[in-house]
Scaffold this motif. Structure first.
Motif, PDB file in Angstrom:
ATOM      1  N   THR A 366       0.828  -1.200   0.000  1.00  0.00           N
ATOM      2  CA  THR A 366       0.000   0.000   0.000  1.00  0.00           C
ATOM      3  C   THR A 366       0.865   1.253   0.000  1.00  0.00           C
ATOM      4  O   THR A 366       1.852   1.358   0.739  1.00  0.00           O
ATOM      5  CB  THR A 366      -0.911   0.044   1.238  1.00  0.00           C
ATOM      6  N   TRP A 367       0.478   2.199  -0.845  1.00  0.00           N
ATOM      7  CA  TRP A 367       0.944   3.577  -0.762  1.00  0.00           C
ATOM      8  C   TRP A 367      -0.233   4.399  -0.250  1.00  0.00           C
ATOM      9  O   TRP A 367      -1.348   4.274  -0.768  1.00  0.00           O
ATOM     10  CB  TRP A 367       1.393   4.108  -2.121  1.00  0.00           C
ATOM     11  N   GLY A 368      -0.007   5.205   0.776  1.00  0.00           N
ATOM     12  CA  GLY A 368      -1.141   5.927   1.331  1.00  0.00           C
ATOM     13  C   GLY A 368      -0.770   7.275   1.923  1.00  0.00           C
ATOM     14  O   GLY A 368       0.407   7.602   2.122  1.00  0.00           O
ATOM     15  N   VAL A 392      -6.205   8.468   2.012  1.00  0.00           N
ATOM     16  CA  VAL A 392      -6.158   7.955   0.643  1.00  0.00           C
ATOM     17  C   VAL A 392      -5.209   6.766   0.613  1.00  0.00           C
ATOM     18  O   VAL A 392      -4.132   6.804   1.234  1.00  0.00           O
ATOM     19  CB  VAL A 392      -5.671   9.035  -0.352  1.00  0.00           C
ATOM     20  N   VAL A 394      -3.730   3.405  -2.061  1.00  0.00           N
ATOM     21  CA  VAL A 394      -3.689   2.628  -3.296  1.00  0.00           C
ATOM     22  C   VAL A 394      -2.958   1.335  -2.980  1.00  0.00           C
ATOM     23  O   VAL A 394      -1.797   1.360  -2.558  1.00  0.00           O
ATOM     24  CB  VAL A 394      -2.972   3.392  -4.427  1.00  0.00           C
ATOM     25  N   SER A 395      -3.642   0.208  -3.150  1.00  0.00           N
ATOM     26  CA  SER A 395      -3.095  -1.083  -2.716  1.00  0.00           C
ATOM     27  C   SER A 395      -3.084  -2.093  -3.845  1.00  0.00           C
ATOM     28  O   SER A 395      -3.912  -2.041  -4.769  1.00  0.00           O
ATOM     29  CB  SER A 395      -3.907  -1.656  -1.551  1.00  0.00           C
ATOM     30  N   SER A 396      -2.169  -3.025  -3.747  1.00  0.00           N
ATOM     31  CA  SER A 396      -2.165  -4.203  -4.626  1.00  0.00           C
ATOM     32  C   SER A 396      -2.183  -5.439  -3.739  1.00  0.00           C
ATOM     33  O   SER A 396      -1.396  -5.552  -2.794  1.00  0.00           O
ATOM     34  CB  SER A 396      -0.929  -4.202  -5.529  1.00  0.00           C
ATOM     35  N   ASP A 424      -6.148  -4.675  -7.678  1.00  0.00           N
ATOM     36  CA  ASP A 424      -5.723  -3.299  -7.412  1.00  0.00           C
ATOM     37  C   ASP A 424      -6.899  -2.577  -6.774  1.00  0.00           C
ATOM     38  O   ASP A 424      -8.014  -2.611  -7.304  1.00  0.00           O
ATOM     39  CB  ASP A 424      -5.317  -2.589  -8.702  1.00  0.00           C
ATOM     40  N   SER A 425      -6.655  -1.948  -5.650  1.00  0.00           N
ATOM     41  CA  SER A 425      -7.747  -1.282  -4.948  1.00  0.00           C
ATOM     42  C   SER A 425      -7.370   0.155  -4.622  1.00  0.00           C
ATOM     43  O   SER A 425      -6.193   0.488  -4.463  1.00  0.00           O
ATOM     44  CB  SER A 425      -8.119  -2.028  -3.661  1.00  0.00           C
ATOM     45  N   GLN A 426      -8.388   0.985  -4.516  1.00  0.00           N
ATOM     46  CA  GLN A 426      -8.226   2.379  -4.130  1.00  0.00           C
ATOM     47  C   GLN A 426      -9.285   2.708  -3.085  1.00  0.00           C
ATOM     48  O   GLN A 426     -10.414   2.219  -3.172  1.00  0.00           O
ATOM     49  CB  GLN A 426      -8.387   3.322  -5.336  1.00  0.00           C
ATOM     50  N   ASN A 427      -8.894   3.500  -2.102  1.00  0.00           N
ATOM     51  CA  ASN A 427      -9.869   3.910  -1.092  1.00  0.00           C
ATOM     52  C   ASN A 427      -9.679   5.380  -0.760  1.00  0.00           C
ATOM     53  O   ASN A 427      -8.565   5.929  -0.842  1.00  0.00           O
ATOM     54  CB  ASN A 427      -9.752   3.062   0.174  1.00  0.00           C
ATOM     55  N   TYR A 456     -12.438  -1.826  -6.181  1.00  0.00           N
ATOM     56  CA  TYR A 456     -11.640  -3.022  -6.394  1.00  0.00           C
ATOM     57  C   TYR A 456     -11.618  -3.357  -7.885  1.00  0.00           C
ATOM     58  O   TYR A 456     -12.672  -3.363  -8.547  1.00  0.00           O
ATOM     59  CB  TYR A 456     -12.229  -4.224  -5.638  1.00  0.00           C
TER      60      TYR A 456
END
Length: 749
Positions: A366-368, A392, A394-396, A424-427, A456
């Motif tokens: 995750t980059w957040g 925020v 961004v995960s894999s 790949d997910s974003q929150n 997702y």
């Protein structure tokens, strides 16, 4: 992997070199433009010291529903593992080994939020490798930290996603690691601490050291720890192989962690920092209960392995206003990279002397960014403290199951594949709350809400392309969902030492990647374990009333709560006309959990102290009218002790009721309750400490636990055990440790 790690460090360090000059320039310009105004016209704010808790504004733990366990309390209670929290500190906390994390108010796993230095630790799982595949169960995430690296541990109870976002249905575990200021005493520019502990429970020995140095406005901290041990003891005495073994399987583990922090104080109340952390625990187990006559594997030739691995690098920013006319009163921000991996598997030879192996690997990268800002002001005779927040990520996500198969013609079709696709997910999370104080009467009202959005994007390529269930059970769809979590909190300061509160709040949990997309298809065994891409998010609506009090020598809390959950995610079983069985995730319409919690501690002038903590909760599935067995039975911790400046001791007892049957009063015809309902128990612990005057800074601490060597069971750990099944071991196999002792030496410099 190594290149990726160094690339991440390089990127964060580059960001630090950019932000540092900008922050310095901003601070200097703010001072240079209005030096006279700052000195003459602005009001310099005094530092506010809040009695009891040290919580940053905007933290998940910045709520009266939270309690703090400081590093001093962790040391005094000799907390070195997860079970110690619910045994010696807080009766409302339990450890769930199946979910590899804490259980709060009957919920665990993905329903409990865990953060470390404001960074969420994701919960990862693979439902296809549970049950019969227990040696390959790699669930968890919240268990990837070392207690010696913590400055405090905050426990936040209840469904309130306005504080922490998705996953906060039962509460949150807020971990705060050491800061340089925690080690450097007043009037000095350096400090250090070393500690060593021996625990007979798993025959482990550990050592940790931390040192901090301040040079001008720059502070630096290094901390590291290592622990080596063996299997966790139980009360079994049968050292045989196979079905009737009751002793714990022999095991060896190595655990280490490293923590580095750099902090730079800037003019104007700004502080910038860099943090790097690594945690790793590797466990090897000789799975003797699965070996020998009547079992699948050869004697002395079947081993299990579990790996927990977490790395993170973060760029941290803190701001405290120096004057009342500042645009923001305070601000916090963290830009981070985090990689979490868990592996679990086994290898050996079958009873037919054929090589066998299996490994389940799950990883999240995750980059957040997480940031909050507060503004204190007065308007229309009301005092406001407004907080806004942005999260925020961004995960894999990736998963892979490897196998060395004894039947090469059929086994590869079920292994050497991914049961969960790469996703790949974003929150995104947006938070707003306003604490409104009405005059000076001690009453405050805090309305707030959080908006959560997640997306997702699963991939059918890579290792998932080999999955035999890929085309059989429908397409994988992208998934986008949003949720709004409002809350309103009312507090009233009855006296300067007593605060009453009432809160109405909503909790929100997005389905996990595993729950949405997992696919395991076994045509030979005629069954499938399937995710459900149409799952709705879980919602919890809670009401809680309580009181916190702190007179200095008398502290405590009392609370009563009720939460109704909607769209509870559970596994259901269906069998078609041909006998093919499917295990699917589905939403249960409603479940409820209610309970009470209380704790108190009193210290007398003569050095005597008394303390108690108790928790009771009741939960049921409103759709089936069955009891929720994830809710622990009533538990209480009662004790007392005596201390002076150099010596002290504490005698305490942990008392637990037995687990009640899940059938309640509902008639169940022709049904035998085969689950193990753990009986109640009472165990007694004695601990003591000594700080010799001849060696300043030295602390010797020791404890004897379960003094009377009672056999007892963790009700949550055995709630799904079927003692009638031949797949289960005898009852003593599941018992907790008997009499054990722990001794630690700590030296502060």
């Amino acid at each position: 992997m190594i290149v990726r790690h160094w690339l991440s460090v390089l990127l964060v360090c580059t960001a630090a070199t950019v932000v540092l000059p900008v922050s310095q320039s901003f601070a200097q310009s703010a001072t240079a433009t209005t030096p006279q105004a700052t000195a003459e016209d602005s009001t310099v704010l005094q530092k506010i010291v809040v009695k009891g808790k040290r919580v940053a504004p905007g933290s998940v733990a910045d709520t009266p529903l939270a309690t703090e366990i400081t590093a001093k309390q962790l040391e005094e209670k000799q907390v070195t593992n997860f079970d110690d929290i619910g045994r010696s500190v807080d009766a409302g906390v339990n450890y769930s080994r199946g979910d590899a994390g804490f259980n709060l108010r009957g919920l665990s796993g993905a329903r409990i939020l865990t953060t470390i230095d404001s960074i969420p630790i994701p919960y990862i799982s693979n439902s296809s490798r549970q049950g019969a595949f227990a040696p390959a169960n790699a669930n968890g995430g919240g268990d990837t930290f070392d207690f010696d690296s913590l400055s405090s541990l905050d426990i936040v109870r209840g469904a309130d996603s306005s504080k922490g976002g998705s996953g906060m249905l039962g509460g949150a575990i807020v971990l705060n690691t050491l800061e340089p200021g925690d080690l450097i005493p007043e009037g000095r520019d350096w400090g250090a601490i070393v500690k060593s502990t021996y625990d007979s429970e798993d025959r482990s020995i550990s050592g940790s050291a931390a040192a901090a140095k301040k040079i001008g406005n720059t502070s630096i901290l290094f901390q590291g720890g290592y622990r080596k041990g063996h299997e966790r003891d139980n009360m079994g005495d049968n050292d045989s192989y196979g079905r009737f073994r009751t002793e714990a399987d022999p095991a060896d583990f190595d655990q280490h962690n490293l923590l580095f922090k750099l902090r730079q104080e800037l003019e104007g109340g700004h502080r910038i920092g860099l943090t790097a952390e690594r945690f790793r625990r590797d466990l090897q187990t000789d799975l003797r209960e699965q070996q020998g006559t009547g079992r699948t594997y050869m004697m002395d030739n079947y081993d299990g392995r579990e790996l927990r691995d977490r790395d993170r690098v973060s760029l941290d920013y803190d701001y405290e206003a120096q004057s009342s006319d500042a645009f923001f009163s305070s601000a916090r921000a963290t830009l981070y990279w985090q990689d979490l991996k868990k592996e679990s598997g086994s290898k050996g030879r079958t009873a037919a002397n054929v090589a066998y192996g299996r490994n389940n690997e799950i990883e999240n990268e995750t980059w957040g960014f997480s940031g909050t800002a507060t503004k204190d002001f007065e308007y229309s005779g009301l005092s406001h403290s407004v907080r806004i927040g942005l999260d925020v990520g961004v995960s894999s996500w990736s998963q892979y199951s490897w196998a060395l198969c004894p039947t090469p013609t059929t086994c590869p079709s079920l292994n050497n594949q991914a049961e969960v696709p790469n996703v790949d997910s974003q929150n995104l999370g947006l938070t707003f709350e306003d604490k409104i104080e009405i005059g000076n009467n001690g009453f405050a009202l805090t309305p707030g809400f959080r908006f959560d959005w997640f997306n997702y994007n699963p991939s059918t390529g890579g290792s998932f392309a080999s999955n035999t269930g890929l085309t059989r059970f429908g397409d994988l769809n992208d998934r986008t969902e949003a949720g709004l979590s409002p809350k309103i909190l009312a507090t009233y300061d009855l006296t300067p030492d007593v605060q009453l509160y009432m809160q109405l709040a909503v909790g929100f949990r997005a389905p996990t990647v595993d729950e949405l997309y997992s696919r395991f298809y076994n045509p030979t065994g005629r069954y499938a374990q399937l995710g459900n891409p149409d799952l709705e998010p879980e919602i919890g609506r809670s009401v809680e009333i309580g009181a916190n009090f702190d007179t200095g020598d008398f502290t405590g809390r009392v609370a009563a709560f009720h939460t109704r959950y909607q769209n509870f995610i559970e596994t259901v079983t269906s069998v078609d006309a041909t006998g093919f069985t499917e295990f699917n995730y589905t939403n249960v319409s409603a479940a409820t959990i209610s309970g009470i919690e209380a704790s108190a501690a009193k210290t007398f002038n003569n050095g005597i102290n008394l303390h108690t903590s108790l928790a009771y909760a009741y939960g049921r599935n409103e759709e089936t009218a069955q009891r929720l067995r994830s809710v622990a039975p009533f538990k209480a911790i009662i004790g007392g002790g005596w201390s002076n400046e150099t010596f002290g001791f504490d005698l305490s007892s942990t008392l637990s009721a037995g687990m009640l049957t899940d059938h309640l009063n509902t008639p169940v015809t022709n049904t035998t309750d085969t689950t193990f309902d753990a009986p109640g128990y009472a165990i007694v612990d004695l601990t003591g400490w000594w700080t010799p005057e001849q060696v300043p800074g030295l602390r010797v601490q020791a404890g004897v636990y379960n003094i009377f060597d009672q056999e007892y069971f963790n009700a949550l750990a055995v709630r799904d055990v079927n003692l009638i099944s031949t797949a289960s071991q005898p009852r003593d196999w599941y018992s907790e440790p008997g009499r054990t002792f722990k001794i630690s030496l700590t030296k502060t410099f």
